[in-house]
Design an enzyme around this catalytic site. Structure first.
Site, PDB file in Angstrom:
ATOM      1  N   CYS A  49       0.373  -0.907  -0.071  1.00 20.96           N
ATOM      2  CA  CYS A  49       0.308   0.145   0.028  1.00 20.96           C
ATOM      3  C   CYS A  49       0.577   1.498  -0.048  1.00 20.96           C
ATOM      4  O   CYS A  49       0.719   2.036   0.096  1.00 20.96           O
ATOM      5  CB  CYS A  49      -0.879   0.065   1.056  1.00 20.96           C
ATOM      6  SG  CYS A  49      -2.274  -1.055   1.256  1.00 20.96           S
ATOM      7  N   HIS A  98      -3.426   6.545   2.569  1.00 22.03           N
ATOM      8  CA  HIS A  98      -3.528   5.086   2.240  1.00 22.03           C
ATOM      9  C   HIS A  98      -5.125   4.957   2.495  1.00 22.03           C
ATOM     10  O   HIS A  98      -5.435   5.283   3.175  1.00 22.03           O
ATOM     11  CB  HIS A  98      -2.719   4.216   2.048  1.00 22.03           C
ATOM     12  CG  HIS A  98      -3.340   3.118   2.314  1.00 22.03           C
ATOM     13  ND1 HIS A  98      -4.122   2.208   0.999  1.00 22.03           N
ATOM     14  CD2 HIS A  98      -3.469   2.138   2.416  1.00 22.03           C
ATOM     15  CE1 HIS A  98      -4.444   1.391   0.177  1.00 22.03           C
ATOM     16  NE2 HIS A  98      -4.437   0.337   1.509  1.00 22.03           N
ATOM     17  N   ASN A 120      -9.960  -1.102  -0.229  1.00 23.96           N
ATOM     18  CA  ASN A 120      -8.449  -0.970  -0.164  1.00 23.96           C
ATOM     19  C   ASN A 120      -8.025  -1.169  -1.864  1.00 23.96           C
ATOM     20  O   ASN A 120      -8.315  -2.221  -1.791  1.00 23.96           O
ATOM     21  CB  ASN A 120      -7.894  -1.511   0.675  1.00 23.96           C
ATOM     22  CG  ASN A 120      -6.939  -2.375   1.239  1.00 23.96           C
ATOM     23  OD1 ASN A 120      -5.468  -0.972   0.146  1.00 23.96           O
ATOM     24  ND2 ASN A 120      -6.490  -2.460   2.135  1.00 23.96           N
TER      25      ASN A 120
HETATM   26  N1  ACO Z   1     -18.459  -9.277   8.130  1.00 23.72           N
HETATM   27  C1  ACO Z   1     -19.009  -9.290   9.604  1.00 23.72           C
HETATM   28  N2  ACO Z   1     -18.689  -9.760  11.159  1.00 23.72           N
HETATM   29  C2  ACO Z   1     -17.036  -9.395  10.387  1.00 23.72           C
HETATM   30  C3  ACO Z   1     -16.865  -9.128   9.191  1.00 23.72           C
HETATM   31  C4  ACO Z   1     -17.674  -9.165   8.158  1.00 23.72           C
HETATM   32  N3  ACO Z   1     -17.507  -9.047   7.170  1.00 23.72           N
HETATM   33  N4  ACO Z   1     -15.348  -9.252   9.334  1.00 23.72           N
HETATM   34  C5  ACO Z   1     -14.726 -10.204  10.652  1.00 23.72           C
HETATM   35  N5  ACO Z   1     -16.043 -10.389  11.339  1.00 23.72           N
HETATM   36  C6  ACO Z   1     -16.024  -9.794  12.816  1.00 23.72           C
HETATM   37  C7  ACO Z   1     -14.698 -10.658  13.059  1.00 23.72           C
HETATM   38  O1  ACO Z   1     -15.186 -12.401  13.044  1.00 23.72           O
HETATM   39  C8  ACO Z   1     -14.910 -10.697  14.817  1.00 23.72           C
HETATM   40  O2  ACO Z   1     -16.679 -11.238  15.246  1.00 23.72           O
HETATM   41  P1  ACO Z   1     -15.702 -12.330  17.133  1.00 23.72           P
HETATM   42  O3  ACO Z   1     -16.087 -11.175  18.195  1.00 23.72           O
HETATM   43  O4  ACO Z   1     -16.879 -12.643  16.895  1.00 23.72           O
HETATM   44  O5  ACO Z   1     -14.152 -12.653  16.323  1.00 23.72           O
HETATM   45  C9  ACO Z   1     -15.463  -9.338  14.357  1.00 23.72           C
HETATM   46  O6  ACO Z   1     -16.026  -8.859  13.863  1.00 23.72           O
HETATM   47  C10 ACO Z   1     -14.394  -8.452  15.078  1.00 23.72           C
HETATM   48  O7  ACO Z   1     -13.198  -8.258  14.266  1.00 23.72           O
HETATM   49  P2  ACO Z   1     -12.091  -7.469  14.591  1.00 23.72           P
HETATM   50  O8  ACO Z   1     -10.978  -8.230  13.197  1.00 23.72           O
HETATM   51  O9  ACO Z   1     -11.746  -7.014  15.566  1.00 23.72           O
HETATM   52  O10 ACO Z   1     -12.788  -6.208  13.379  1.00 23.72           O
HETATM   53  P3  ACO Z   1     -12.096  -4.520  13.144  1.00 23.72           P
HETATM   54  O11 ACO Z   1     -12.570  -3.625  13.730  1.00 23.72           O
HETATM   55  O12 ACO Z   1     -10.327  -5.298  14.239  1.00 23.72           O
HETATM   56  O13 ACO Z   1     -12.056  -4.498  12.007  1.00 23.72           O
HETATM   57  C11 ACO Z   1     -10.544  -4.559   9.755  1.00 23.72           C
HETATM   58  C12 ACO Z   1     -11.672  -5.654  10.463  1.00 23.72           C
HETATM   59  C13 ACO Z   1     -11.338  -3.867   9.221  1.00 23.72           C
HETATM   60  C14 ACO Z   1     -10.043  -5.857   8.631  1.00 23.72           C
HETATM   61  C15 ACO Z   1      -9.571  -3.875  10.614  1.00 23.72           C
HETATM   62  O14 ACO Z   1      -8.870  -4.311  11.571  1.00 23.72           O
HETATM   63  C16 ACO Z   1      -8.546  -3.215   9.960  1.00 23.72           C
HETATM   64  O15 ACO Z   1      -9.339  -2.035   8.609  1.00 23.72           O
HETATM   65  N6  ACO Z   1      -7.681  -2.962   9.291  1.00 23.72           N
HETATM   66  C17 ACO Z   1      -5.884  -2.696   8.718  1.00 23.72           C
HETATM   67  C18 ACO Z   1      -5.812  -3.122   7.927  1.00 23.72           C
HETATM   68  C19 ACO Z   1      -5.017  -2.268   7.321  1.00 23.72           C
HETATM   69  O16 ACO Z   1      -4.645  -1.014   7.540  1.00 23.72           O
HETATM   70  N7  ACO Z   1      -3.866  -3.167   5.786  1.00 23.72           N
HETATM   71  C20 ACO Z   1      -2.703  -2.430   5.627  1.00 23.72           C
HETATM   72  C21 ACO Z   1      -3.060  -2.222   4.379  1.00 23.72           C
HETATM   73  S1  ACO Z   1      -3.572  -3.466   3.674  1.00 23.72           S
HETATM   74  C22 ACO Z   1      -2.517  -3.885   2.061  1.00 23.72           C
HETATM   75  O17 ACO Z   1      -1.127  -3.679   2.784  1.00 23.72           O
HETATM   76  C23 ACO Z   1      -2.916  -4.626   0.833  1.00 23.72           C
END
Ligand code: ACO
Length: 325
Positions: free
Chosen positions: A113, A252, A282
């Protein structure tokens, strides 16, 4: 050293729109969860016949037309991508051939990214030192090709697209400062495990789904906020500027909650943040450049403005840049 700036911009987004409602039919998710947790409403998906280079070529053509320069005036092509058409040759070589750019040096870079800011910095060095006159830099991805459409943790996040810029000498302003970095100690938080020399493609790797993006999102979230804040502060300090001098931050586009948290820590109000994540999700190395291109087209970036680019991604890598428009 010559002053170097962006003299032309272009983008290409595939026509097919995949909405959150469409994803509700594929995995156990909801429009409400995706919007509140990420800010994403829809994303673009390339067709079966479209590879990353096809997206890159279209964005590049628009950038060349915008810069009003001919293909033969390009001396360097860099494509930032983690989804090349194939491991080799480079996407840059394919773009070179399609555009008829005869005598350019061409290569791809893999910085996820942060790829666009890495490409910007490399091209900047070449032009500032007089080695080349014009560079074409492209961020292009077909992330849909490496997305596990059965994994709700990742499939709601990513999309396909491309953005391109032409760099050349400018009389005033231009790229003021850039800061790049990497911490390779957290590789397992975001990767694509197979298909390289460590685990070549086999029946087993395909069966285990190891050719898809694997991500530990919540761990990355915290690191992303910390790292992007630090990268922005570092590049501002390097340039002798403060957050008060920034007219627009173009970060990003991984998650709107990450972006708002970073902006808050930097002291930037919401009117100084550019977001297009709701439309595209993304797109890794295509995200920041496409956001920059759209901010320019919408008039959000005006002559004399100070723009801060701020990126973070797999590696874990980061890059921030300040451009005076
Ligand atoms: N729909 C419904 N529920 C979901 C989904 C979904 N699509 N995805 C995950 N959940 C659930 C999980 O299973 C979890 O349930 P549980 O509590 O029963 O276990 C709950 O939602 C919370 O999951 P988290 O992973 O803690 O959710 P979070 O608030 O952290 O959001 C996300 C997830 C959106 C992925 C976030 O963590 C994020 O944006 N992370 C950073 C990503 C990033 O910056 N990546 C780097 C760049 S990408 C690259 O380089 C290619």
């Amino acid at each position: 050293m010559k002053k170097v700036g962006i003299i032309g911009v272009g983008e290409y987004l595939p026509h097919k729109v995949l909405t959150n409602a469409d994803l509700e039919k594929l995995v156990d998710t909801s429009n409400e969860w995706i919007i509140t947790r990420t800010g994403i409403k829809e994303r673009r998906i390339a067709s079966k016949d479209e590879a990353t280079s096809d997206l890159a070529i279209k964005a590049a053509k628009e950038a060349l037309a915008c810069a009003k320069i001919k293909p033969e005036d390009i001396d360097l092509i860099i494509v930032a991508t983690i989804t090349p058409d194939m491991p080799f040759p480079s996407v840059a070589s394919i773009v070179q051939n399609a555009l008829g750019v005869k005598h350019a040096a061409c290569f791809d870079i893999s910085a996820a990214c942060a790829g666009f800011v890495y490409a910007l910095s490399i091209a900047h060095q070449f032009i500032a030192r007089g080695a080349y006159r014009h560079a074409l830099i492209v961020g292009a991805e077909k992330l849909s090709a490496i997305t596990d459409w059965k994994d709700r943790n990742t499939c709601v996040l990513f999309g396909d697209g491309a953005g391109a810029c032409v760099l050349g000498e400018v009389k005033s302003g231009g790229i003021i400062s850039t800061h790049l970095g990497c911490d390779g100690s957290n590789l397992e938080l975001l990767n694509l495990p197979a298909g390289g020399s460590r685990r070549p493609a086999s029946k087993e790797t395909v069966g285990e789904g190891l050719h898809y993006i694997k991500m530990q999102g919540n761990e990355l979230f915290k690191i992303a906020v910390r790292t992007m804040t630090h990268a922005a502060e570092t590049v501002l300090k390097q340039a002798g500027l403060t957050y008060r001098d920034v007219d627009l931050i173009i970060p990003h586009q991984a998650n709107s909650r990450i972006i708002f948290a970073v902006a808050k820590r930097l002291g930037l109000t919401e009117d100084k943040i550019y977001l297009n994540i709701e439309k595209y999700g993304n797109m890794s190395s295509a995200s920041t450049v496409t956001a920059l291109v759209e901010a320019v087209k919408e008039g959000r970036v005006k002559k004399g403005d100070t723009v801060l680019l701020d990126c973070f991604g797999a590696g874990l890598v980061w890059g921030a840049s300040i451009i005076k428009w």
